[in-house]
Design a protein around this motif. Structure first.
Motif, PDB file in Angstrom:
ATOM      1  N   ARG A   1       0.832  -1.209   0.000  1.00  0.00           N
ATOM      2  CA  ARG A   1       0.000   0.000   0.000  1.00  0.00           C
ATOM      3  C   ARG A   1       0.867   1.260   0.000  1.00  0.00           C
ATOM      4  O   ARG A   1       0.638   2.202  -0.776  1.00  0.00           O
ATOM      5  CB  ARG A   1      -0.921   0.020   1.220  1.00  0.00           C
ATOM      6  N   ARG A   2       1.866   1.297   0.894  1.00  0.00           N
ATOM      7  CA  ARG A   2       2.728   2.475   1.004  1.00  0.00           C
ATOM      8  C   ARG A   2       3.531   2.693  -0.277  1.00  0.00           C
ATOM      9  O   ARG A   2       3.686   3.820  -0.753  1.00  0.00           O
ATOM     10  CB  ARG A   2       3.666   2.329   2.206  1.00  0.00           C
TER      11      ARG A   2
ATOM     12  N   ARG B   1       1.350   4.107  -2.987  1.00  0.00           N
ATOM     13  CA  ARG B   1       1.084   5.524  -2.727  1.00  0.00           C
ATOM     14  C   ARG B   1       2.286   6.378  -3.111  1.00  0.00           C
ATOM     15  O   ARG B   1       2.149   7.416  -3.756  1.00  0.00           O
ATOM     16  CB  ARG B   1       0.763   5.733  -1.247  1.00  0.00           C
ATOM     17  N   ASP B   2       3.498   5.910  -2.727  1.00  0.00           N
ATOM     18  CA  ASP B   2       4.714   6.652  -3.053  1.00  0.00           C
ATOM     19  C   ASP B   2       4.957   6.721  -4.562  1.00  0.00           C
ATOM     20  O   ASP B   2       5.568   7.673  -5.059  1.00  0.00           O
ATOM     21  CB  ASP B   2       5.937   6.010  -2.378  1.00  0.00           C
TER      22      ASP B   2
ATOM     23  N   ASP C   1       0.057   5.977  -7.217  1.00  0.00           N
ATOM     24  CA  ASP C   1      -1.208   5.298  -7.534  1.00  0.00           C
ATOM     25  C   ASP C   1      -1.813   4.780  -6.235  1.00  0.00           C
ATOM     26  O   ASP C   1      -1.769   3.589  -5.919  1.00  0.00           O
ATOM     27  CB  ASP C   1      -0.958   4.155  -8.525  1.00  0.00           C
ATOM     28  N   ASP C   2      -2.391   5.696  -5.486  1.00  0.00           N
ATOM     29  CA  ASP C   2      -2.860   5.409  -4.128  1.00  0.00           C
ATOM     30  C   ASP C   2      -3.929   4.320  -4.080  1.00  0.00           C
ATOM     31  O   ASP C   2      -4.008   3.554  -3.126  1.00  0.00           O
ATOM     32  CB  ASP C   2      -3.412   6.694  -3.506  1.00  0.00           C
ATOM     33  N   GLY C   3      -4.765   4.217  -5.109  1.00  0.00           N
ATOM     34  CA  GLY C   3      -5.868   3.263  -5.067  1.00  0.00           C
ATOM     35  C   GLY C   3      -5.576   1.929  -5.725  1.00  0.00           C
ATOM     36  O   GLY C   3      -6.465   1.070  -5.802  1.00  0.00           O
TER      37      GLY C   3
ATOM     38  N   TYR D   1      -3.942  -0.625  -4.783  1.00  0.00           N
ATOM     39  CA  TYR D   1      -3.965  -1.821  -3.938  1.00  0.00           C
ATOM     40  C   TYR D   1      -5.305  -2.540  -4.020  1.00  0.00           C
ATOM     41  O   TYR D   1      -5.360  -3.761  -3.898  1.00  0.00           O
ATOM     42  CB  TYR D   1      -3.640  -1.462  -2.487  1.00  0.00           C
TER      43      TYR D   1
END
Length: 443
Positions: free
Chosen positions: A308-309, A312-313, A316-318, A320
């Motif tokens: 997930r992290r 996000r880095d 592409d935060d979504g 996961y």
């Protein structure tokens, strides 16, 4: 760290006491708790033995859930429990330990509950496993101090990230964080790389070079792969750390510097000390506080949070939410020889190739190191050269795709990380269709 969680934020360890039964020592006994205690002849050891048959750094003891772990540190004459020479052993009952001519009696104590952080992150670091939460607790206490820190762990466990997290949580966070990779320095240039040089001080010194200690003044210097530093340069580094001043090659004057030192190594430096390839005084100077990072295979429960992290880095935060359950299961079965660095590369490749729809991260595991051999065996129906070519091509494609994503297409940064000329980097990018060949890549 061996552990048993007995309550939220706590785990139980079984310690004990070492008592000197025969021989001379700096103290009569030593309490063994969750902090590692070192026994040897060097005056910086927690228990100093006056015995010529004892090595400078002979053995270490630490309380774990399984009992007190006693580990010989490559000593010359060995560590014996009873009549048995040991490499590593867990003690849970009264025992006799001999180091040289010295006899130590061990007695177990009542199990002790030790606190660990309830927070499953520290700066950019994440992990809810007990081992990582214990690391976070140690980092939280270390950050505001001026102690030198030695970070240990396998390649790819994230030692530089830990060093930067300590820096950012310290009072020096607004000052520079400077990285020196001791493993990439040619031995003949090690002194210059650490302390700088004056113009004309040696053949090839056409310009003045500023020391990274000067660049980090007021902040933190991170000495990565410290164990690779040549033995003849080590006393000069020790002097610089002790006196907080440096002298560049070719200069006659010292310059004061105000830096905090964090070092990292994948080597067992204590064994290097006993082997004569690393100075004991430098080891104790940089290891005022030690942090050991667990391998990823020993904290597989942290995989979802890490993925997930990383997503996000990588912007592409979504993503996961698109990862398939089967993919996660296969990731859990993988041995992760490249640790967190390998996981980040695999995630970067998966995001680059899977912009929409279900996301199968596990399909991008390298066939050379994948634990699923049935589908990835490169031998069936192919010659050695054909199989080798296919495996190498896949490695190149995934390696440069991952680097391209991590560096946002910056060819200069890709070249720096890969230790390659930019022209060669561009060749690999074109060969494997990585990036936009029409618009060109950024420098």
């Amino acid at each position: 760290m061996d552990h048993t969680i007995v309550a939220k934020g706590r785990f139980e360890v079984r310690g004990g006491t070492l008592t000197v039964a025969r021989g001379k020592a700096s103290r009569a006994d030593l309490e063994i708790g969750p902090e590692t205690q070192v026994v040897g002849r060097n005056e910086a050891c927690d228990l100093v033995l006056d015995d010529k048959k004892v090595s400078a750094v002979h053995m270490e003891c630490v309380a774990t859930e399984r009992g007190v772990r006693v580990r010989d540190l490559g000593s010359r004459n060995g560590t014996h429990v009873g009549d048995t020479r040991i490499g590593e052993v867990y003690l849970t009952k009264k025992s006799s330990i001999s180091c040289g001519d010295t006899i130590l009696e061990f007695a177990p104590s009542t199990p002790e509950q030790v606190s660990v952080s309830d927070v499953a992150e520290f700066g950019p670091l994440v992990g809810s496993s007990a081992g990582m939460r214990a690391v976070f607790e140690r980092l939280r206490k270390a950050a505001p101090t001026e102690l030198t820190v030695l970070i240990g762990g396998e390649t790819g466990t994230g030692k530089e990230l830990v060093a930067q997290a300590i820096h950012e949580a310290s009072a020096r966070s607004r000052k520079p964080f400077v990285v020196v990779d001791c493993g990439s320095i040619p031995p003949s240039l090690a002194e210059s790389a650490l302390f700088g040089h004056e113009r004309g001080s040696f053949t090839g010194a056409v310009d003045k070079r500023i020391s990274p200690f000067a660049e980090a003044d007021g902040g933190t210097i991170f000495l990565d792969e410290l164990g690779e530093l040549p033995i003849d340069v080590q006393p000069k580094l020790l002097r610089a750390l002790a006196e907080q001043r440096i002298k560049s090659v070719g200069s006659n004057t010292y310059r004061p510097v105000n830096v905090r030192v964090i070092a990292a190594t994948r080597r067992d430096l204590v064994r290097e000390v006993n082997a004569g390839s690393f100075r004991s005084d430098l080891y104790f100077r940089v290891a005022q506080l030690k942090v050991e990072l667990p391998a990823l295979r020993n904290r597989l429960e942290d995989l979802p949070a890490l993925i997930r992290r990383m997503m996000r880095d990588l912007g592409d935060d979504g993503a996961y939410e698109r990862v398939t359950h089967d993919s996660l299961e296969r990731l859990m079965r993988h041995d992760w020889p490249g640790n967190v660095r390998e996981l980040r590369n695999v995630v970067a490749v998966a995001l680059a190739f899977g912009k929409e729809g279900p996301l199968d991260i596990a399909q991008h595991l390298s066939p050379l190191i994948s634990s699923s051999t049935a589908d990835s065996t490169p031998t069936r129906g192919r010659t050695f050269q054909d199989a080798k070519r296919d495996v190498l091509a896949r490695f190149e494609r995934e390696y440069f795709t991952a680097l391209y994503a991590e560096c946002s297409g910056n060819v200069s940064e890709i070249g720096r990380r890969a230790a390659m000329e930019r022209a060669h980097v561009r060749g690999y990018l074109r060969r494997h269709g990585v990036g936009d060949s029409k618009s060109g890549d950024r420098d």
